[in-house]
Design an enzyme around this catalytic site. Sequence first.
Site, PDB file in Angstrom:
ATOM      1  N   TYR A 336       0.841  -1.192   0.000  1.00 30.35           N
ATOM      2  CA  TYR A 336       0.000   0.000   0.000  1.00 30.35           C
ATOM      3  C   TYR A 336       0.881   1.249   0.000  1.00 30.35           C
ATOM      4  CZ  TYR A 336      -3.287   3.554   1.640  1.00 30.35           C
ATOM      5  OH  TYR A 336      -4.041   4.691   1.763  1.00 30.35           O
ATOM      6  N   CYS A 337       0.594   2.170  -0.908  1.00 32.58           N
ATOM      7  CA  CYS A 337       1.281   3.454  -0.985  1.00 32.58           C
ATOM      8  C   CYS A 337       2.784   3.217  -1.192  1.00 32.58           C
ATOM      9  CB  CYS A 337       0.983   4.269   0.269  1.00 32.58           C
ATOM     10  SG  CYS A 337       1.225   6.037   0.085  1.00 32.58           S
ATOM     11  N   LEU A 338       3.644   3.889  -0.444  1.00 30.91           N
ATOM     12  CA  LEU A 338       5.071   3.702  -0.643  1.00 30.91           C
ATOM     13  C   LEU A 338       5.520   2.308  -0.230  1.00 30.91           C
ATOM     14  CD1 LEU A 338       7.487   5.255  -1.709  1.00 30.91           C
ATOM     15  CD2 LEU A 338       8.059   5.860   0.632  1.00 30.91           C
TER      16      LEU A 338
END
Length: 496
Positions: A336-338
Site C-alpha cells: 500500500y502506498c510507498l
Amino acid sequence: MASAQNAARLAPSQESGPTALGAVGETPRLCQSEPDLTAGDQVDNLLRGWLAMATGGVSIGSLSLAATDWALHLAMSPGKVWQAAATWWAQSLSQTAACWQFGEGEPVFGDQRFATSEWTHWPYHLWRDTFLRGEHACQGVTTDVDGVSSHHARLVTFIARQWLDFLSPSNCWWMNPTVAKEFFDTFGGNFIRGAGYLLEDLQEIISQGFGERLVRLPLTHIVGRDVAITPGYVVYRNDLFELIQYSPITSSVCAEPILFVPSWIMKYYILDLQSEDSMVRYLVEKGHTVFMMSWRNPGAEARECGLTTYLHKGILNAVEIVRRRCGEVGVHAVGYCLGGTLLSIAAATLARSRDTRLRTMTLLATETDFVEPGELGLFIDEGALSTLDALMRIQGYLEGHQLSLAFQMLNARDLVWSRMLGEYLLGRRQRPNDLISCELGHQTSCKTSKCLQNINELARCIRHPRLLPFALMAGLASGFLPTSGNFAPASRPARP
C-alpha cells in the site's frame, strides 16, 4: 502444502539486530556514494537546513526561480497582459448595472465555495462575481506564457491559486452570508468558539516546534477498542518493524498466506479500521492467513538506515519469516502506498535471482513510475531535493506535520480554507472519523535521512528527479488477491 498447525509450531523469532534473512545476491549499490563533506559544505548544509525548517521544507530557491522566469517572460508579453485586462474590463462593464439593482444573482455551479443559495443574494453575489472575474484574469496571465518552462509555469499557477483561495470572499466573515447569518443568530458566539479553537491549534503548532505532540480533540475512535480490533499477535520484531499474524476465525484457512506491506507515513491499521471497513477482517473471514508489517516510527538514531536496509532487513526479512511460519510456501504480498513501491523493488530483486518466494504481488495506491507524479511534481526539482537533504541531515528524518504540509497545499480549499471557515468563523469543530482519529493520535514520521537521500540519489542517477516519497498517493491497483486454493485446518498463531 503447509497447514496452520505446522505454522503454529514454529517459534517466533525475537531478533533485534541485523539479519541475513531475505538477502538475495549482492546488495545493490547506488550510482555513487555520498562524498565526505568539507567544512564549507557543512556550513552550507546547516544554513539550508535552518531555512528548510523555517519554510517547512519548501525551497526558496525553486520558488524564486519560478517567479523570476514567469515575471520576465510576462514582461515581454504585453499583448497577453492587454488581452487579460481587456477581458476583465469588458466583463466588469457588462455587470455594472447589477450594482444598482437589489435583485437576485445567478448561481455558480461547480464551485463549492459559493454553492449555498445565499450567495445569490445582494450584495454577496456582487462580491462573488467581482472575485471570480479577478480570478479568471489572474489565471489568464499565469498560464500559457510563452517562454516559461513547463515546471515553472505549473509552479506559478499553483502559487497563484493559493493566493486566490486565500483572498476568496468566502474566507471573509462579513462577505460570507453563511458566517454573517451565524453571527446574528448566535450574537457573536461563533467567533468566541472559533477563537478558542484557534488558540488550541496555535498551542498544537507551538508544541510541534518543541518536538511534542498534542491531541486537540478527544479521539472518537480508540486504537484497540474501535479500530485495529482484528485479533492477532506480534510474532516477530526488530528495530525496523513488527510482524503481526492475525488469528483465524474459520475452520480452515488457505495454506498460502497474505503479507501486507503498509505505507511508511501511515500506521498499519489504515487497513484494519472498524470491522465494516477493515480489509484485514474481510480476508480473515474469507479463510486467509494474514500477516501485517507495522513500521517503527523512526527517530534521529535511524539516520543511517538506507533504502537497502529497509529492503533486506525489512520486507525481504518479513517474507522469509512468513514462509517459515507457514511451512515454506509462497507468499501473496500486498503493498500500500510507498510500501507498494518498496514491495515492487523487493519483487524485482527476487526476480533477478529467479527467487519464487513471492507468489503474487498486489499494489494499492502505489506509484512505480515517478516520471509524471502529477501536482506533487511541483515540489520536486533539484532545489527542492537539496532543501530536503539539508533538512534531513539536521533532523535525521522528516516529521509527519512537515510532510502533511505538501498535501494540504495541494488541496487547500478542502483541507485548509474549508476547515478554517467551519472552525474559526462558524465555530463548529469537526469531529474526527475513524481514519482521522488514527492519524491524530498516532501521526507518523517519514523514514530516515539516509533512506530518503538514497532515493534522491537514485532519482538523479536515472535522470528522473521525481522519484521522491512525496509522490505517494497516485497510481492504480494492480494484481490480484488469491480467492481459492488448498485449505488446511486452522489454528491460532503462537504468542511471541
